[in-house]
Design a protein around this motif. Structure first.
Motif, PDB file in Angstrom:
ATOM      1  N   ARG A 190     -36.535 -91.561  39.952  1.00 20.86           N
ATOM      2  CA  ARG A 190     -37.464 -91.077  39.057  1.00 20.86           C
ATOM      3  C   ARG A 190     -37.231 -91.527  37.638  1.00 20.86           C
ATOM      4  N   GLU A 191     -38.099 -92.229  36.853  1.00 13.45           N
ATOM      5  CA  GLU A 191     -37.803 -92.610  35.758  1.00 13.45           C
ATOM      6  C   GLU A 191     -37.856 -91.557  34.711  1.00 13.45           C
ATOM      7  N   GLN A 192     -36.857 -91.620  33.686  1.00 17.95           N
ATOM      8  CA  GLN A 192     -36.624 -90.611  32.657  1.00 17.95           C
ATOM      9  C   GLN A 192     -37.244 -91.457  31.450  1.00 17.95           C
ATOM     10  N   VAL A 193     -38.158 -90.860  30.785  1.00 14.13           N
ATOM     11  CA  VAL A 193     -38.766 -91.618  29.626  1.00 14.13           C
ATOM     12  C   VAL A 193     -38.419 -90.586  28.522  1.00 14.13           C
ATOM     13  N   GLU A 194     -37.652 -90.884  27.439  1.00 16.02           N
ATOM     14  CA  GLU A 194     -37.641 -89.993  26.431  1.00 16.02           C
ATOM     15  C   GLU A 194     -38.693 -89.788  25.382  1.00 16.02           C
ATOM     16  N   GLU A 195     -39.031 -88.717  25.319  1.00 13.63           N
ATOM     17  CA  GLU A 195     -40.299 -88.354  24.279  1.00 13.63           C
ATOM     18  C   GLU A 195     -39.991 -88.670  22.918  1.00 13.63           C
ATOM     19  N   PRO A 196     -41.012 -89.016  22.118  1.00 10.04           N
ATOM     20  CA  PRO A 196     -40.857 -89.779  20.922  1.00 10.04           C
ATOM     21  C   PRO A 196     -40.576 -88.525  19.872  1.00 10.04           C
ATOM     22  N   ALA A 197     -39.998 -88.798  18.777  1.00 11.97           N
ATOM     23  CA  ALA A 197     -39.560 -87.486  17.732  1.00 11.97           C
ATOM     24  C   ALA A 197     -40.636 -86.666  17.628  1.00 11.97           C
ATOM     25  N   SER A 198     -40.504 -85.681  17.328  1.00 10.10           N
ATOM     26  CA  SER A 198     -41.460 -84.590  16.924  1.00 10.10           C
ATOM     27  C   SER A 198     -41.170 -83.713  15.674  1.00 10.10           C
ATOM     28  N   LYS A 199     -40.109 -83.961  15.162  1.00 12.76           N
ATOM     29  CA  LYS A 199     -39.558 -83.279  13.917  1.00 12.76           C
ATOM     30  C   LYS A 199     -39.360 -84.340  12.554  1.00 12.76           C
ATOM     31  N   GLY A 200     -39.220 -83.799  11.470  1.00  9.65           N
ATOM     32  CA  GLY A 200     -39.130 -84.484  10.221  1.00  9.65           C
ATOM     33  C   GLY A 200     -39.911 -86.026  10.281  1.00  9.65           C
ATOM     34  N   ILE A 201     -39.635 -86.493   9.365  1.00  8.69           N
ATOM     35  CA  ILE A 201     -40.310 -88.069   8.971  1.00  8.69           C
ATOM     36  C   ILE A 201     -40.439 -88.633  10.473  1.00  8.69           C
ATOM     37  N   ARG A 202     -39.511 -88.785  11.358  1.00  3.44           N
ATOM     38  CA  ARG A 202     -39.713 -89.503  12.454  1.00  3.44           C
ATOM     39  C   ARG A 202     -41.069 -88.796  13.132  1.00  3.44           C
ATOM     40  N   GLY A 203     -40.886 -87.619  13.411  1.00  2.00           N
ATOM     41  CA  GLY A 203     -42.044 -86.883  13.979  1.00  2.00           C
ATOM     42  C   GLY A 203     -43.317 -87.220  13.342  1.00  2.00           C
ATOM     43  N   ARG A 245     -44.433 -94.797  17.334  1.00  3.66           N
ATOM     44  CA  ARG A 245     -43.493 -94.042  18.110  1.00  3.66           C
ATOM     45  C   ARG A 245     -41.890 -94.329  17.667  1.00  3.66           C
ATOM     46  N   LEU A 246     -41.145 -93.350  17.421  1.00  4.86           N
ATOM     47  CA  LEU A 246     -39.824 -93.526  17.027  1.00  4.86           C
ATOM     48  C   LEU A 246     -39.011 -92.415  17.817  1.00  4.86           C
ATOM     49  N   ASN A 247     -37.625 -92.910  18.052  1.00  2.14           N
ATOM     50  CA  ASN A 247     -36.951 -92.104  18.968  1.00  2.14           C
ATOM     51  C   ASN A 247     -36.474 -90.656  18.061  1.00  2.14           C
ATOM     52  N   PRO A 248     -36.187 -89.774  18.733  1.00  2.00           N
ATOM     53  CA  PRO A 248     -35.664 -88.584  18.141  1.00  2.00           C
ATOM     54  C   PRO A 248     -34.446 -88.822  17.381  1.00  2.00           C
ATOM     55  N   SER A 249     -34.081 -88.087  16.187  1.00  2.00           N
ATOM     56  CA  SER A 249     -32.934 -88.251  15.730  1.00  2.00           C
ATOM     57  C   SER A 249     -31.868 -87.434  16.654  1.00  2.00           C
ATOM     58  N   GLU A 250     -30.542 -87.788  16.197  1.00  2.00           N
ATOM     59  CA  GLU A 250     -29.400 -87.115  16.845  1.00  2.00           C
ATOM     60  C   GLU A 250     -29.549 -85.588  17.005  1.00  2.00           C
ATOM     61  N   GLU A 251     -30.022 -84.956  15.493  1.00  2.00           N
ATOM     62  CA  GLU A 251     -30.051 -83.698  15.565  1.00  2.00           C
ATOM     63  C   GLU A 251     -31.030 -83.027  16.324  1.00  2.00           C
ATOM     64  N   GLU A 252     -32.255 -83.751  16.425  1.00  2.00           N
ATOM     65  CA  GLU A 252     -33.428 -83.492  17.423  1.00  2.00           C
ATOM     66  C   GLU A 252     -33.048 -83.492  18.972  1.00  2.00           C
ATOM     67  N   ARG A 253     -32.314 -84.497  19.153  1.00  4.73           N
ATOM     68  CA  ARG A 253     -31.743 -84.542  20.357  1.00  4.73           C
ATOM     69  C   ARG A 253     -30.647 -83.425  20.859  1.00  4.73           C
ATOM     70  N   GLU A 286     -32.498 -76.511  24.166  1.00  2.00           N
ATOM     71  CA  GLU A 286     -33.608 -75.853  24.739  1.00  2.00           C
ATOM     72  C   GLU A 286     -33.608 -76.224  26.313  1.00  2.00           C
ATOM     73  N   HIS A 287     -33.105 -77.236  26.734  1.00  2.00           N
ATOM     74  CA  HIS A 287     -33.134 -77.380  28.085  1.00  2.00           C
ATOM     75  C   HIS A 287     -32.074 -76.249  28.762  1.00  2.00           C
TER      76      HIS A 287
END
Length: 452
Positions: free
Chosen positions: A156-169, A177-185, A191-192
């Motif tokens: 199963r391929e695991q693709v990281e969702e793009p950033a959704s918060k802050g400037i990146r979001g 498309r930008l990866n989430p920050s460490e804080e968002e991760r 949440e998981h």
């Protein structure tokens, strides 16, 4: 080809380094290269265990660079190089040997035909860099059949969702498309954690022998966290014979029922003919935060609603039949049979405290006393989570840190909650809290989840 998590490991001569997993870096600090290698393998093996299959890691160390396959049990195998460049090192030679043995099996052989063991020479063998074999873990079994050496296509391929918060979001919303920050991760990880469903019901007791420790807000807001992120099936139960206030701090349903009304019906509710909707006669559903509340009777004297051990057992049997998570708001009397029986049913303890010295001391003494009660209670105390709330706005950060640091030595995890006026009086609702307070309670929920 399977899709692998992107993992790189770098080890330096002094034993320091880092393991980077899908862009997240984990620092290494060891006293020797050997300790550092073991730390890399342990870290990567944890990822392999999480995804349920072996993973690839590209290693860079003073004795060479080469790709490895790390299994969930910590065993290490050679990986084929990602490019046409011949792989370097003794490990690469072993990988070529395995491939050569597999090629020697006839095309019409069955899946369990044994591969011919034995050494296979290679022109790379004489050029292997010294120290390459240090990654090899002895006594690991070598694959002997086609079935053992074949990598499953069902990966199963695991693709990281793009950033959704802050400037990146914000940039992601306009197509960059930008990866989430460490804080968002970290927030996504929390949440998981609270979104999981465990096999079988779990009971979490919120405790402290002093009043005003924040037990009721802790019970309410932890229940809200798990219900909001993990869905229905969460109950907050007021296990207090001396005017418990859980009902005062939560939303009331279309009735005034308490646990005293439900208690005579426990046999019926435990029967095969009972339905989950029958509980709506006795519990109060929180329409926004999605959990249910089983109230005590706060307007009656304690001697008018005295319950016993068998009553607690009956209520817990009903609660654990219909709910996956039961949070129990406890009273202040640690000698009360209701309190002690709650401990016997608990799977996890949460010590609620504020920055007041007497309240913090009471919580610490409680854990120490449970450590001496019996073996099961001692395990609960050792795995407890401490939630330190800044109950007064004027309390300084130093006071919060002092209490939190004190609990670090006696609890598994410690989480601090900032002051929030929405927690002071009235009905408690997760959505009414400040963003920083909601984030802190999410972290507290994740700490509890890690103990379940």
């Amino acid at each position: 080809m399977p899709t692998w998590p992107h993992i790189e490991a770098v080890i330096r001569e002094d034993g320091t380094g880092e393991v980077t997993i899908n862009g997240t870096s984990h620092a290494l600090e060891a006293n020797s290269l050997e300790e550092a290698r073991n730390s890399v393998i342990e870290t990567v093996a944890a990822t392999a265990k999480k995804v349920g299959r072996p993973v690839r890691v590209a290693t860079t160390s003073p004795d060479g660079d080469w790709p490895l396959i790390v299994h969930p049990d910590g065993t290490v195998a050679a990986a084929e190089a990602d490019t046409a460049t011949p792989p370097r090192g003794t490990r690469a030679v072993k990988a070529l040997a395995t491939a050569a043995r597999e090629a020697a099996v006839p095309a019409d052989a069955g899946p369990d035909v044994a591969l011919e063991p034995g050494p296979v020479s290679s022109p790379l063998e004489n050029n292997a860099p010294e120290g390459a074999e240090s990654w090899v873990r002895e006594n690991q079994s070598q694959p002997t059949t086609r079935r053992e050496v074949r990598q499953s296509f069902l990966v199963r391929e695991q693709v990281e969702e793009p950033a959704s918060k802050g400037i990146r979001g914000a940039l992601a919303k306009v197509g960059i498309r930008l990866n989430p920050s460490e804080e968002e991760r970290r927030e996504r990880d929390d949440e998981h954690a609270v979104s999981q469903h465990w096999p079988g019901p779990r009971t979490i007791a919120v405790v402290n022998g002093k009043g005003g420790a924040g037990k009721t807000p802790t019970t309410v807001l932890l229940s809200a966290i798990f219900a909001r992120y993990g869905g229905a099936g969460v109950l907050a139960w007021d296990n207090n014979q001396t005017r418990g206030t859980l009902g005062w701090r939560t939303e009331q349903g279309p009735h005034e029922a308490t646990l005293l009304d439900m208690l005579p019906q426990t046999d019926r509710l435990l029967s095969t003919s009972a339905q989950s909707a029958d509980l709506a006669h006795y519990v109060h559903h929180q329409t926004r935060d999605r959990f249910d509340v089983l109230r005590s009777q706060p307007v009656m004297l304690a001697d008018q609603q005295r319950l016993g051990v068998k009553d607690v057992d009956a209520i817990h049997s009903v609660a654990s039949k219909y709910y996956r998570l039961v949070f129990i708001d406890s009273g202040n009397d640690e000698s009360d049979p209701l309190w002690l029986r709650m401990i016997d049913h608990a799977d996890q303890l949460v010590v609620a405290t504020t920055t007041r010295a007497d309240i913090a001391e009471a919580g610490a003494l409680l854990l120490e006393a449970l450590g001496e009660r019996d073996e099961r209670s001692a395990r609960l105390a050792a795995r407890a989570v401490a939630v330190v709330s800044q109950a007064e706005e004027k309390a300084s950060r130093a006071e919060v840190d002092r209490v939190a640091n004190g609990y670090q030595a006696i609890a598994r995890d410690v989480v601090t909650i900032p002051f929030d006026p929405a927690m002071v009086d009235g009905t408690l609702r997760y959505g009414s809290l400040r963003p920083a307070t909601r984030r802190a309670w999410l972290a507290a929920g994740a700490a509890v989840a890690r103990g379940l």
